[in-house]
Structures are given as C-alpha cells and as structure tokens.
Write a protein that holds these residues in place. Sequence first.
Motif, PDB file in Angstrom:
ATOM      1  N   UNK A 113       0.814  -1.229   0.000  1.00 17.33           N
ATOM      2  CA  UNK A 113       0.000   0.000   0.000  1.00 17.33           C
ATOM      3  C   UNK A 113       0.840   1.268   0.000  1.00 17.33           C
ATOM      4  N   UNK A 114       2.135   1.138   0.265  1.00 18.07           N
ATOM      5  CA  UNK A 114       2.986   2.319   0.193  1.00 18.07           C
ATOM      6  C   UNK A 114       2.934   2.923  -1.209  1.00 18.07           C
ATOM      7  N   UNK A 115       2.575   2.118  -2.194  1.00 16.36           N
ATOM      8  CA  UNK A 115       2.414   2.608  -3.556  1.00 16.36           C
ATOM      9  C   UNK A 115       1.310   3.635  -3.704  1.00 16.36           C
ATOM     10  N   UNK A 116       0.410   3.716  -2.711  1.00 19.99           N
ATOM     11  CA  UNK A 116      -0.649   4.739  -2.726  1.00 19.99           C
ATOM     12  C   UNK A 116      -0.092   6.140  -2.470  1.00 19.99           C
ATOM     13  N   UNK A 117       1.096   6.212  -1.912  1.00 22.13           N
ATOM     14  CA  UNK A 117       1.709   7.499  -1.568  1.00 22.13           C
ATOM     15  C   UNK A 117       2.452   8.036  -2.785  1.00 22.13           C
ATOM     16  N   UNK A 118       1.721   8.447  -3.779  1.00 18.41           N
ATOM     17  CA  UNK A 118       2.304   8.831  -5.067  1.00 18.41           C
ATOM     18  C   UNK A 118       3.219  10.051  -4.978  1.00 18.41           C
ATOM     19  N   UNK A 119       3.114  10.855  -3.929  1.00 16.86           N
ATOM     20  CA  UNK A 119       3.965  12.040  -3.780  1.00 16.86           C
ATOM     21  C   UNK A 119       5.164  11.785  -2.876  1.00 16.86           C
ATOM     22  N   UNK A 120       5.299  10.561  -2.383  1.00 17.72           N
ATOM     23  CA  UNK A 120       6.391  10.237  -1.475  1.00 17.72           C
ATOM     24  C   UNK A 120       7.737  10.358  -2.183  1.00 17.72           C
ATOM     25  N   UNK A 121       8.577  11.247  -1.675  1.00 11.11           N
ATOM     26  CA  UNK A 121       9.913  11.416  -2.248  1.00 11.11           C
ATOM     27  C   UNK A 121      11.010  11.018  -1.259  1.00 11.11           C
ATOM     28  N   UNK A 122      10.662  10.925   0.046  1.00  7.48           N
ATOM     29  CA  UNK A 122      11.638  10.516   1.056  1.00  7.48           C
ATOM     30  C   UNK A 122      10.995   9.536   2.014  1.00  7.48           C
ATOM     31  N   UNK A 123      11.644   8.404   2.181  1.00  5.91           N
ATOM     32  CA  UNK A 123      11.294   7.423   3.203  1.00  5.91           C
ATOM     33  C   UNK A 123      12.582   7.114   3.936  1.00  5.91           C
ATOM     34  N   UNK A 124      12.674   7.570   5.164  1.00  6.36           N
ATOM     35  CA  UNK A 124      13.882   7.393   5.962  1.00  6.36           C
ATOM     36  C   UNK A 124      13.535   6.418   7.086  1.00  6.36           C
ATOM     37  N   UNK A 125      14.131   5.226   7.053  1.00  9.73           N
ATOM     38  CA  UNK A 125      13.764   4.195   8.028  1.00  9.73           C
ATOM     39  C   UNK A 125      14.974   3.432   8.562  1.00  9.73           C
ATOM     40  N   UNK A 126      16.156   4.038   8.531  1.00 10.41           N
ATOM     41  CA  UNK A 126      17.334   3.329   9.035  1.00 10.41           C
ATOM     42  C   UNK A 126      17.231   3.114  10.542  1.00 10.41           C
ATOM     43  N   UNK A 127      17.894   2.098  11.012  1.00  9.34           N
ATOM     44  CA  UNK A 127      17.971   1.785  12.440  1.00  9.34           C
ATOM     45  C   UNK A 127      16.579   1.654  13.074  1.00  9.34           C
ATOM     46  N   UNK A 128      15.665   1.014  12.338  1.00  9.18           N
ATOM     47  CA  UNK A 128      14.329   0.738  12.870  1.00  9.18           C
ATOM     48  C   UNK A 128      14.166  -0.778  12.960  1.00  9.18           C
ATOM     49  N   UNK A 129      13.022  -1.218  13.434  1.00  9.63           N
ATOM     50  CA  UNK A 129      12.761  -2.651  13.559  1.00  9.63           C
ATOM     51  C   UNK A 129      11.882  -3.176  12.428  1.00  9.63           C
ATOM     52  N   UNK A 130      11.788  -2.416  11.338  1.00  8.42           N
ATOM     53  CA  UNK A 130      11.040  -2.892  10.181  1.00  8.42           C
ATOM     54  C   UNK A 130      11.750  -4.108   9.617  1.00  8.42           C
ATOM     55  N   UNK A 131      10.989  -5.034   9.064  1.00  5.57           N
ATOM     56  CA  UNK A 131      11.587  -6.268   8.568  1.00  5.57           C
ATOM     57  C   UNK A 131      10.980  -6.652   7.221  1.00  5.57           C
ATOM     58  N   UNK A 132      11.502  -7.696   6.645  1.00  5.96           N
ATOM     59  CA  UNK A 132      10.982  -8.195   5.383  1.00  5.96           C
ATOM     60  C   UNK A 132      11.627  -7.525   4.190  1.00  5.96           C
ATOM     61  N   UNK A 133      11.027  -7.758   3.039  1.00  7.35           N
ATOM     62  CA  UNK A 133      11.554  -7.192   1.804  1.00  7.35           C
ATOM     63  C   UNK A 133      10.834  -5.898   1.458  1.00  7.35           C
TER      64      UNK A 133
END
Length: 132
Positions: A104-124
């Motif tokens: 669903x992140x594909x719904x964010x058509x204006x997204x130009x920055x996603x900063x997620x380093x050093x988080x607990x997000x997982x997967x591909x």
Amino acid sequence: GPIPTEIGQLSRLEELSMFDTFLEGTIPVEFGECSNLVELHLGLMYMLIGSIPTELGKLTNLRNLDLGGLGVITGPIPTEIYGMTSLGELYLAQSDVTGQIPSEIGNLSKLSKLIAYDSLLSGTMPTELGQL
C-alpha cells in the motif's frame, strides 16, 4: 508532561514541530482532528510510549510526517498512513516500529523521502516502492 489532547481543537494549525522535547505519554489521537496540518514533527521525543495512532491517517493534507527517533513507539505502521496521498516525506528512522512496509505504500504517489534506518522494520521492500 503529556502532549495536551486539546491540540485537536487547533483546526487551522498547519505546522507543528515538537522535535526533541521532553513531553511524555502517548501520541494523542486528537492529532487526527488537525485537518489543515501539513507538517508534523515529533522526532527525537524519547519519552513517548505506545503506538502510532490510526487517526493520523485522517491528515490527508500532511506532506511531512516525522516520527524518527521515537525509540519507545512500538508496533506496526498503521495502514491508514498509506491513505495520506499528500505525504511526501516519512521519517521512521531510529524507531521501534515493527513489521513490513506493505504494498500500500504505492498509494503514496507524492512520497519522495522514506527514511527508516535503524528501525525494527523487517521483510523485503515492496516493488511498489520502486514505482514512486
């Protein structure tokens, strides 16, 4: 002290920066009532606890959401966030948010920055991210 819930009554508020403050408690669900908000900076508020409220998804004018450095904010990113079609920048670095970034992140058509380093997000990373 906590972030006051009365903040939801600020219907004309466009930008709120509480970056690097010592406020404590949870992120108020009342933020979702600030319909004119375009920038919300809550980064480096180490004394916040709980999860990201689903009500933030009601902020359809929001262009910048900074939740980076919230090491004690836990749980998945609410799916409602992916309906924020004006969102251009999403900061989740140095946080304890968990789970995968869904397609669903594909719904964010204006997204130009996603900063997620050093988080607990997982997967591909979803392929939809490459289409933004």
